[in-house]
Every structure is written in C-alpha cells, then in structure tokens.
Design a protein around this motif. Sequence first.
Motif, mmCIF file in Angstrom:
data_model
loop_
_atom_site.group_PDB
_atom_site.id
_atom_site.type_symbol
_atom_site.label_atom_id
_atom_site.label_comp_id
_atom_site.label_asym_id
_atom_site.label_seq_id
_atom_site.Cartn_x
_atom_site.Cartn_y
_atom_site.Cartn_z
ATOM 1 N N THR A 232 0.828 -1.212 0.000
ATOM 2 C CA THR A 232 0.000 0.000 0.000
ATOM 3 C C THR A 232 0.860 1.259 0.000
ATOM 4 N N GLY A 233 1.816 1.327 0.923
ATOM 5 C CA GLY A 233 2.664 2.510 1.015
ATOM 6 C C GLY A 233 3.466 2.738 -0.251
ATOM 7 N N GLY A 234 4.054 1.672 -0.783
ATOM 8 C CA GLY A 234 4.835 1.813 -2.002
ATOM 9 C C GLY A 234 3.988 2.235 -3.184
ATOM 10 N N MET A 236 1.194 3.842 -3.123
ATOM 11 C CA MET A 236 0.699 5.212 -2.982
ATOM 12 C C MET A 236 1.609 6.179 -3.727
ATOM 13 N N TRP A 327 11.820 -0.836 -2.540
ATOM 14 C CA TRP A 327 10.448 -1.344 -2.452
ATOM 15 C C TRP A 327 10.278 -2.696 -3.136
ATOM 16 N N GLY A 365 -3.589 1.345 -2.485
ATOM 17 C CA GLY A 365 -2.542 2.332 -2.692
ATOM 18 C C GLY A 365 -2.925 3.484 -3.591
ATOM 19 N N ALA A 369 -4.405 7.197 -2.158
ATOM 20 C CA ALA A 369 -3.550 8.358 -2.399
ATOM 21 C C ALA A 369 -4.311 9.447 -3.148
ATOM 22 N N ALA A 386 3.096 7.106 3.499
ATOM 23 C CA ALA A 386 3.984 6.083 2.946
ATOM 24 C C ALA A 386 5.233 5.930 3.811
ATOM 25 N N ASP A 390 6.322 2.523 5.975
ATOM 26 C CA ASP A 390 7.640 1.913 5.819
ATOM 27 C C ASP A 390 8.337 1.733 7.159
#
Length: 424
Positions: A232-234, A236, A327, A365, A369, A386, A390
């Motif tokens: 998800t973070g990557g 985004m 990532w 993601g 965002a 993000a 991480d």
Amino acid sequence: MDTIVSRQRWLQLGLGLLAMMAISSPQYVWTLFTKPLMATTGATLAAIQVTFTVVIVLQTFFSPVQGYLIERFSPKVMIALGAALSGLGWVLAARVDTLWGLYATYGLFCGLGTGIVYVGIVGLMVKWFPDRRGFAVGVVAAGYGMGALLTTFPITNMMAASGYRETLTTFGIILGLVGVLAALGLRAPRPGEALPAPARNLSTCVHDTAPKEMLRTPLFWLMFVMMTMMSTGGLMVVAQFASFARDFGVADALVFGFAALPFALTFDRITNGLTRPFFGWVSDRIGREKTMAIAFAAEAGAIALMLVFRENAYAFALLSGVVFFAWGEIFSLFPSLLTDTFGTKHATTNYGFLYMAQGVGSLLGGPVAAMIYAAQGSWIPVFGIAIGLDLLTAALAWFVLRPMRREWLGLGGAPAPLGKPALA
C-alpha cells in the motif's frame, strides 16, 4: 551436490526467469494500449482502466486456488496453461470492440494466466533453492519486473506501423509460445535433487505447515499485514508517480538530456528489477528480518528526501530509483520468509494466500492516495503516510516478526549455529 543435479536447478531457474519475462508485458505495457482502446470502445479512461484492475484482482486474489491446482496437478502443465491463457488474452482482446469484451478477454485471461505462472514459478524456486531462496526468487521476480523492457519499444513501433490489433495478436502469440515452451521444461525437484536445508536457524522450518493450519497462526497474519502495508505505502507513491511529478514541476525538466519523467520511469523499472535478486541474496546471508528492516527504512528515507528535493529534477529522478530499489524487494523477501517458516511441501499454495496482500495493496494504494490528495490538495500527506508505513513495517520486522519466528521454529534465545551467524 552432484554436477548434473546442480545444472538442473540452474536450468530450472533460467526457464523460470524466461517464463516470468513472457508474462510481464500484460501488466507493464498495458498503458500503451489505453488510448486506442478508448477510441475503439468509446469508453472513458476510467472505464478502460478497470481492465487493469481486473488483471490485478484475478492475478492476486485467485492465487491460493491457482497454487492449489499447481500442487494438485503438474506444475509444468499448469504453468504452460497460464502462459497460454496470458497470450490468448491479448489475441482475443484484439478482436473485441466493447468494454465488456475487453474485460472478458484481456482482464480475465491475462489476470488468471499471469497469476498461475507467477505463483507457480515462485513455488518451484523455493523448492529448488533451499540454500539460496532469497536470491532465486529474486531472480525470477526480476524477470517479471523487468521483462517488459524487451517488449516496450518493439510494441510501440509496431503499433505505430500496424495498429494495436495486429500488435496484440502478434505479441500475444509470441509471448504465449515463449512462456509455454519455457514451462514445458519446468518440474519440481525429485527426491535427492534439492540441497538439504541449511543448519537449523531462522531459514529452517520445523515442519511443513498446510495452508489451513498456517492461516490459524498469528505469525502468518503478521506477515500478511506487513506485506499489505509495504504494498500500500509503495503503491501510494508508485501509482501516482506521474501526477505528482507534474505537480512538482519536474516532469518535463531535462535530466541527463532526457525529460525527467520518462527518464525516471525507465530508471525505476531497472532498479525495481535489480533489487529483487540483490536483496534476496543479502537476506540469504544476513537474514530476512534484518534485510527487511534495512530496506524498508531505506525506502522511508528515500521518500523523505524525494519530498524535500521535489523541485530538483535530478534529485527527484535519481531518488525515485532508490525508492523503487528499496520497495521491489518485497517480492523476493516475503515468499522466501514464508517458505523458511512454513516449509516447502505446501509452498505454492501458502504463497498464494500471502500474495493476496499485494492485491489488497494494489486496491488501496492508488485510490487512497488520490482521495487524500483530493481532500488535502497536497501530496505531502500521501508521502507522510507512505513513510510512516515503511518505518512501522521495518520496526515490526525487527522487534516483532523476528522473535515470533524464533519461537515458532523452537530456537528461543539460542545463539546461531557455529559458522552460520548470518542466518540466525
């Protein structure tokens, strides 16, 4: 290890890499077809992009079923079937004129086909390389991440010369055949062909755990949540990369003589591929959790620096490569970690369940965002989330996952076996 057996496993790795490269184009060159497909179907871009969502959903959320079928039947047959379905999706998509026809061809066949091949190849590699799982999975995952580099320009040129229909048909047949031919040489290791697992440590499972039993363990769900957060973070950042490059005013600035955005996208694709075998190799030596903590924290740092220097085209483009490099390794570390923990017997099906986390991240993601940006009018909160995900995942890897795995494997607080400190 016998020389013939050693050659066989490297041959399997090469064939797995080739098969992965053959199925990478449906995802990574999809964007080239959106404009002509809009003209043919009369649909909006948003409606056309649902096709891509269908591909990702079928590839990830059906992976446990695909993994079960691969273990139930011949890996060679199922992976060949997956490659054929992926190629067939392109051939059939060239012949449809409606939106629903596109969903039912490109979306359905490419989604199911690529999922079968991806899960199947990863499942085979963790069995052939118990001593180098991270590296082997990283190599084939790199094939999926970088394979489209070989097809992007030929597809672009053929579309300009002959149109998208002939391009889909021609490359669908070529890529399908390449994948099928590679799959026909694949097989699981026979008794005695795979190296024994390393001396008992954090890369050695206690026993083979069936999917039903695995799904009852908090340890699996910790891995699932961690992979979901990283995905998800990557994504985004990855999914909205072109949008915030334009908002930051660096998309068209020159970097080494090239426009910053296409330069960054090309550079990112390369680093996203190279990271998978690299960090897999590192994790084989220093341990999965240590590698995760380092890589995830590095991604947080790279995203923070990219935000700080967002108006500097050179810094933005080069740091984006670092972001992708820190990532993409999730696709080598998590399957290796899962097999280290729950064994090889059910590795393909087990990874099918974990791979669903990538599907969750894909659905969350990009849309999340975009929603945050629409509400705040700024990309800074997106970058902040993000970075937070991480750092949280890096902390979980070191402070929670590692002790939980030691307990699961019955290692307790025992020191690493003599001569194997890096794997403990």
